[in-house]
Design an enzyme around this catalytic site. Sequence first.
Site, PDB file in Angstrom:
ATOM      1  N   CYS A  98      -2.895  21.771   3.174  1.00 52.11           N
ATOM      2  CA  CYS A  98      -3.271  23.159   2.967  1.00 52.11           C
ATOM      3  C   CYS A  98      -4.689  23.162   2.387  1.00 52.11           C
ATOM      4  O   CYS A  98      -4.960  22.441   1.415  1.00 52.11           O
ATOM      5  CB  CYS A  98      -2.303  23.846   2.013  1.00 52.11           C
ATOM      6  N   ASP A 115       1.379  19.666   4.628  1.00 53.12           N
ATOM      7  CA  ASP A 115       2.126  20.457   5.597  1.00 53.12           C
ATOM      8  C   ASP A 115       2.593  19.512   6.690  1.00 53.12           C
ATOM      9  O   ASP A 115       1.823  18.684   7.175  1.00 53.12           O
ATOM     10  CB  ASP A 115       1.253  21.552   6.201  1.00 53.12           C
TER      11      ASP A 115
END
Length: 160
Positions: A50, A57
């Site tokens: 992120c 992620d």
Amino acid sequence: MSNHDELTILGSKAAIPTDYAPQVLETFENAHPDRDYLVTLRCPEFTTLCPITGQPDFGTLLINYIPDKRMVESKSLKLYLFSFRNHGDFHEDVTNIIMNDLIELMQPKYIEVKGLFVPRGGIAIHPYANWANPEFGYAERAVERLFAQLGDLGSADNQR
């Protein structure tokens, strides 16, 4: 048959890039440029960061393309995708960056990239991007495929 002398990564131990590295991508000659066929690459262990929180992620990337003269070499693609592990971009950006890099690399007849990211904070994000080379007449199909994604909202792949 194709000459594969231009491939430098396949068959050797390669360093894993630590940041975004499109320069590791390699291609080889399509042995069947006279035929339209689909190549599907499923990358179930894709990770990126992120850009705001730095948290990882995780997701699956689906890459489909109809090759023209060149095809992406899979080991170089794996190293390229690894290069996103320490790279911060939003899911939508990553999906488009990957598609744009593959377009520049191969100039395929058609390509689509879909990210199936694992939910974080209760929201799953599934960006989809596609492109059709205007020389080959897939533009109408690209629009159909783009809007067909709206009908996929209830599929099992999207429930992760």
